[in-house]
Enzyme design. Structure first.
Site, mmCIF file in Angstrom:
data_model
loop_
_atom_site.group_PDB
_atom_site.id
_atom_site.type_symbol
_atom_site.label_atom_id
_atom_site.label_comp_id
_atom_site.label_asym_id
_atom_site.label_seq_id
_atom_site.Cartn_x
_atom_site.Cartn_y
_atom_site.Cartn_z
ATOM 1 N N CYS A 92 -12.263 2.631 78.400
ATOM 2 C CA CYS A 92 -12.832 1.606 77.527
ATOM 3 C C CYS A 92 -14.185 1.144 78.085
ATOM 4 C CB CYS A 92 -11.853 0.477 77.303
ATOM 5 S SG CYS A 92 -12.279 -0.533 75.853
ATOM 6 N N HIS A 171 -7.280 3.163 75.336
ATOM 7 C CA HIS A 171 -6.561 2.688 76.523
ATOM 8 C C HIS A 171 -5.287 3.513 76.749
ATOM 9 C CE1 HIS A 171 -8.730 -1.011 77.637
ATOM 10 N NE2 HIS A 171 -9.015 -1.109 76.344
ATOM 11 N N GLU A 173 -3.715 3.735 79.456
ATOM 12 C CA GLU A 173 -2.942 3.085 80.529
ATOM 13 C C GLU A 173 -2.114 1.906 80.056
ATOM 14 O OE1 GLU A 173 -5.948 -0.033 80.074
ATOM 15 O OE2 GLU A 173 -5.777 2.093 79.585
#
Length: 236
Positions: A92, A171, A173
Protein backbone atom coordinates in the site's frame (compact mmCIF):
# COMPACT_ATOMS: atom_id res chain seq x y z
CA UNK A 1 23.28 -20.97 9.89
CA UNK A 2 21.59 -17.75 11.02
CA UNK A 3 18.02 -17.23 9.92
CA UNK A 4 17.36 -14.58 7.24
CA UNK A 5 16.23 -11.21 8.52
CA UNK A 6 13.27 -9.17 7.31
CA UNK A 7 13.24 -5.52 8.34
CA UNK A 8 9.59 -4.42 8.67
CA UNK A 9 9.02 -0.67 8.64
CA UNK A 10 5.82 0.59 10.25
CA UNK A 11 4.46 4.12 10.42
CA UNK A 12 2.72 6.21 13.10
CA UNK A 13 2.96 3.38 15.62
CA UNK A 14 5.44 1.70 17.97
CA UNK A 15 7.73 -1.25 17.44
CA UNK A 16 5.54 -3.57 19.53
CA UNK A 17 2.57 -2.91 17.23
CA UNK A 18 4.48 -3.29 13.95
CA UNK A 19 4.19 -7.13 13.94
CA UNK A 20 0.40 -6.81 14.41
CA UNK A 21 0.21 -4.36 11.53
CA UNK A 22 2.30 -6.78 9.48
CA UNK A 23 -0.48 -9.36 9.97
CA UNK A 24 0.01 -12.53 7.95
CA UNK A 25 3.50 -11.42 6.94
CA UNK A 26 4.49 -11.93 10.58
CA UNK A 27 2.95 -15.41 10.81
CA UNK A 28 4.48 -16.33 7.43
CA UNK A 29 7.92 -15.25 8.61
CA UNK A 30 7.59 -17.24 11.84
CA UNK A 31 6.58 -20.34 9.91
CA UNK A 32 9.38 -19.95 7.35
CA UNK A 33 12.12 -19.30 9.90
CA UNK A 34 12.60 -15.64 8.93
CA UNK A 35 13.43 -13.22 11.74
CA UNK A 36 11.27 -10.08 11.71
CA UNK A 37 13.04 -6.90 12.79
CA UNK A 38 10.31 -4.31 13.53
CA UNK A 39 11.14 -0.61 13.22
CA UNK A 40 9.21 2.64 12.87
CA UNK A 41 9.83 5.36 10.29
CA UNK A 42 11.28 8.45 11.90
CA UNK A 43 13.47 6.41 14.21
CA UNK A 44 16.96 5.10 13.51
CA UNK A 45 16.84 2.42 10.81
CA UNK A 46 19.45 -0.33 10.39
CA UNK A 47 21.82 -0.26 7.45
CA UNK A 48 19.83 -1.96 4.65
CA UNK A 49 22.95 -3.90 3.71
CA UNK A 50 22.78 -5.62 7.10
CA UNK A 51 19.36 -7.25 6.51
CA UNK A 52 18.23 -9.77 3.92
CA UNK A 53 15.01 -8.03 2.85
CA UNK A 54 12.78 -5.09 3.77
CA UNK A 55 8.99 -4.79 3.96
CA UNK A 56 7.41 -1.33 4.05
CA UNK A 57 3.89 -1.26 5.51
CA UNK A 58 0.97 1.13 5.09
CA UNK A 59 0.58 4.65 6.43
CA UNK A 60 -2.07 7.31 6.86
CA UNK A 61 0.34 9.75 5.20
CA UNK A 62 0.96 10.23 1.50
CA UNK A 63 4.07 8.83 -0.16
CA UNK A 64 3.93 11.92 -2.37
CA UNK A 65 3.83 14.41 0.52
CA UNK A 66 7.29 15.84 1.15
CA UNK A 67 5.98 17.76 4.16
CA UNK A 68 5.85 14.49 6.14
CA UNK A 69 8.91 14.85 8.39
CA UNK A 70 10.07 11.23 8.29
CA UNK A 71 9.47 10.71 4.56
CA UNK A 72 12.78 12.00 3.19
CA UNK A 73 14.90 9.76 5.47
CA UNK A 74 12.76 6.76 4.55
CA UNK A 75 13.19 7.51 0.85
CA UNK A 76 16.95 7.68 1.33
CA UNK A 77 16.84 4.39 3.25
CA UNK A 78 15.03 2.68 0.36
CA UNK A 79 17.44 4.15 -2.16
CA UNK A 80 20.29 2.74 -0.09
CA UNK A 81 18.51 -0.64 0.02
CA UNK A 82 18.17 -0.71 -3.75
CA UNK A 83 21.83 0.27 -4.17
CA UNK A 84 22.78 -2.52 -1.75
CA UNK A 85 20.60 -5.03 -3.68
CA UNK A 86 18.44 -5.63 -0.63
CA UNK A 87 14.99 -6.75 -1.87
CA UNK A 88 12.05 -4.53 -0.92
CA UNK A 89 8.40 -5.53 -0.53
CA UNK A 90 6.12 -2.47 -0.51
CA UNK A 91 2.54 -2.78 0.74
CA UNK A 92 0.00 0.00 0.00
CA UNK A 93 1.88 3.15 1.15
CA UNK A 94 5.01 1.00 0.92
CA UNK A 95 4.20 0.12 -2.70
CA UNK A 96 3.58 3.78 -3.49
CA UNK A 97 6.88 4.79 -1.91
CA UNK A 98 8.76 2.02 -3.71
CA UNK A 99 7.22 3.12 -7.01
CA UNK A 100 8.35 6.69 -6.37
CA UNK A 101 11.88 5.66 -5.44
CA UNK A 102 12.19 3.52 -8.59
CA UNK A 103 11.04 6.31 -10.90
CA UNK A 104 7.26 5.89 -10.92
CA UNK A 105 4.72 8.14 -9.25
CA UNK A 106 2.85 8.29 -5.97
CA UNK A 107 -0.18 10.59 -5.92
CA UNK A 108 -3.60 11.12 -4.32
CA UNK A 109 -6.09 8.58 -5.64
CA UNK A 110 -8.95 11.10 -5.86
CA UNK A 111 -11.73 9.16 -7.59
CA UNK A 112 -9.55 6.06 -7.79
CA UNK A 113 -9.54 5.15 -4.11
CA UNK A 114 -10.63 1.60 -3.23
CA UNK A 115 -11.95 0.35 0.12
CA UNK A 116 -13.04 -3.24 0.56
CA UNK A 117 -12.46 -6.74 -0.78
CA UNK A 118 -12.11 -7.08 -4.55
CA UNK A 119 -10.49 -9.19 -7.20
CA UNK A 120 -7.77 -7.79 -9.43
CA UNK A 121 -6.59 -8.52 -12.95
CA UNK A 122 -3.30 -10.41 -12.80
CA UNK A 123 -0.84 -11.45 -15.49
CA UNK A 124 1.26 -13.41 -12.99
CA UNK A 125 -1.09 -15.51 -10.84
CA UNK A 126 1.84 -17.57 -9.56
CA UNK A 127 3.13 -14.38 -7.92
CA UNK A 128 0.00 -12.27 -7.42
CA UNK A 129 -3.23 -14.31 -7.45
CA UNK A 130 -6.43 -12.56 -8.52
CA UNK A 131 -7.68 -12.42 -4.95
CA UNK A 132 -10.00 -11.19 -3.61
CA UNK A 133 -7.66 -8.88 -1.72
CA UNK A 134 -8.33 -6.12 0.77
CA UNK A 135 -8.10 -2.65 -0.75
CA UNK A 136 -7.85 0.30 1.62
CA UNK A 137 -6.09 3.24 0.03
CA UNK A 138 -6.61 6.95 -0.52
CA UNK A 139 -3.47 7.38 -2.63
CA UNK A 140 -2.12 5.29 -5.45
CA UNK A 141 0.95 4.69 -7.61
CA UNK A 142 1.89 4.57 -11.24
CA UNK A 143 4.38 1.74 -11.67
CA UNK A 144 7.96 2.70 -12.63
CA UNK A 145 8.43 2.64 -16.41
CA UNK A 146 11.29 0.15 -16.05
CA UNK A 147 9.17 -2.31 -14.04
CA UNK A 148 6.86 -5.17 -14.97
CA UNK A 149 3.23 -4.52 -14.07
CA UNK A 150 1.86 -7.78 -12.66
CA UNK A 151 -1.68 -6.76 -11.73
CA UNK A 152 -4.20 -3.96 -12.21
CA UNK A 153 -7.74 -3.02 -11.29
CA UNK A 154 -10.13 -0.87 -13.32
CA UNK A 155 -8.92 2.10 -11.25
CA UNK A 156 -5.16 1.73 -10.85
CA UNK A 157 -2.02 -0.40 -10.95
CA UNK A 158 -2.07 -3.08 -8.24
CA UNK A 159 1.34 -4.77 -8.39
CA UNK A 160 4.68 -4.27 -10.08
CA UNK A 161 8.03 -6.01 -9.97
CA UNK A 162 11.49 -4.68 -10.69
CA UNK A 163 14.29 -7.16 -10.12
CA UNK A 164 13.75 -8.59 -6.62
CA UNK A 165 11.51 -5.69 -5.56
CA UNK A 166 7.72 -6.06 -5.40
CA UNK A 167 5.25 -3.21 -4.94
CA UNK A 168 1.60 -3.81 -4.05
CA UNK A 169 -1.39 -1.47 -3.81
CA UNK A 170 -3.59 -3.90 -1.88
CA UNK A 171 -3.14 -5.39 1.59
CA UNK A 172 -2.23 -9.12 1.44
CA UNK A 173 -1.21 -9.02 5.11
CA UNK A 174 -4.57 -7.94 6.55
CA UNK A 175 -6.04 -9.77 9.54
CA UNK A 176 -9.08 -8.91 11.67
CA UNK A 177 -6.72 -7.61 14.37
CA UNK A 178 -4.96 -5.32 11.92
CA UNK A 179 -8.30 -4.17 10.53
CA UNK A 180 -9.36 -3.18 14.06
CA UNK A 181 -6.26 -0.98 14.36
CA UNK A 182 -7.17 0.75 11.10
CA UNK A 183 -10.69 1.46 12.31
CA UNK A 184 -9.41 3.02 15.53
CA UNK A 185 -7.58 5.60 13.44
CA UNK A 186 -10.72 6.69 11.57
CA UNK A 187 -13.60 8.67 13.06
CA UNK A 188 -17.20 7.56 12.60
CA UNK A 189 -17.77 10.69 10.51
CA UNK A 190 -14.87 9.81 8.22
CA UNK A 191 -16.14 6.25 7.77
CA UNK A 192 -19.60 7.51 6.85
CA UNK A 193 -18.05 9.98 4.42
CA UNK A 194 -16.16 7.11 2.79
CA UNK A 195 -19.28 4.96 2.58
CA UNK A 196 -17.71 2.26 4.77
CA UNK A 197 -19.76 0.08 7.09
CA UNK A 198 -17.02 -1.05 9.50
CA UNK A 199 -19.06 -3.85 11.05
CA UNK A 200 -19.91 -5.36 7.66
CA UNK A 201 -16.37 -4.97 6.36
CA UNK A 202 -14.92 -6.52 9.50
CA UNK A 203 -17.33 -9.45 9.24
CA UNK A 204 -16.20 -10.03 5.66
CA UNK A 205 -12.56 -9.76 6.76
CA UNK A 206 -13.15 -12.42 9.42
CA UNK A 207 -14.95 -14.66 6.92
CA UNK A 208 -12.12 -14.33 4.39
CA UNK A 209 -9.27 -14.53 6.92
CA UNK A 210 -8.10 -18.07 6.21
CA UNK A 211 -8.34 -17.97 2.41
CA UNK A 212 -6.60 -14.59 2.48
CA UNK A 213 -3.84 -15.95 4.73
CA UNK A 214 -3.21 -18.86 2.38
CA UNK A 215 -3.08 -16.56 -0.65
CA UNK A 216 -0.82 -14.09 1.14
CA UNK A 217 1.63 -16.79 2.18
CA UNK A 218 1.87 -17.86 -1.45
CA UNK A 219 2.58 -14.27 -2.47
CA UNK A 220 5.21 -13.91 0.26
CA UNK A 221 6.80 -17.20 -0.82
CA UNK A 222 7.05 -15.89 -4.39
CA UNK A 223 8.70 -12.69 -3.17
CA UNK A 224 11.04 -14.64 -0.88
CA UNK A 225 12.08 -17.01 -3.65
CA UNK A 226 13.01 -14.16 -5.98
CA UNK A 227 14.64 -12.31 -3.08
CA UNK A 228 16.81 -15.31 -2.24
CA UNK A 229 15.36 -15.86 1.23
CA UNK A 230 14.29 -19.39 0.32
CA UNK A 231 17.94 -20.33 0.10
CA UNK A 232 17.81 -20.38 3.90
CA UNK A 233 14.22 -21.22 4.57
CA UNK A 234 11.66 -23.67 3.23
CA UNK A 235 8.68 -22.52 1.15
CA UNK A 236 5.54 -24.63 1.53
Amino acid sequence: MDSPTLLVIGHETDTDTVPVLAGTLTTWATDRGVTVVPVVAGQSLPDPADVDAIAVLGSAQGAWDDDVPWLAPEIEHLRAAIAAHTPVLGICFGGQLLARVLGGRAEPASGRRENGWQEIITTAPDVVPAGPWMEFHFDTFTAPPSSEVLATSPRCDQAFREGPHLGLQFHPEVTPEEFDLWMRRLSAERLIELGIDPAALRAETVARAEESRVASWGLFDAFAERAGLVNRTVAR
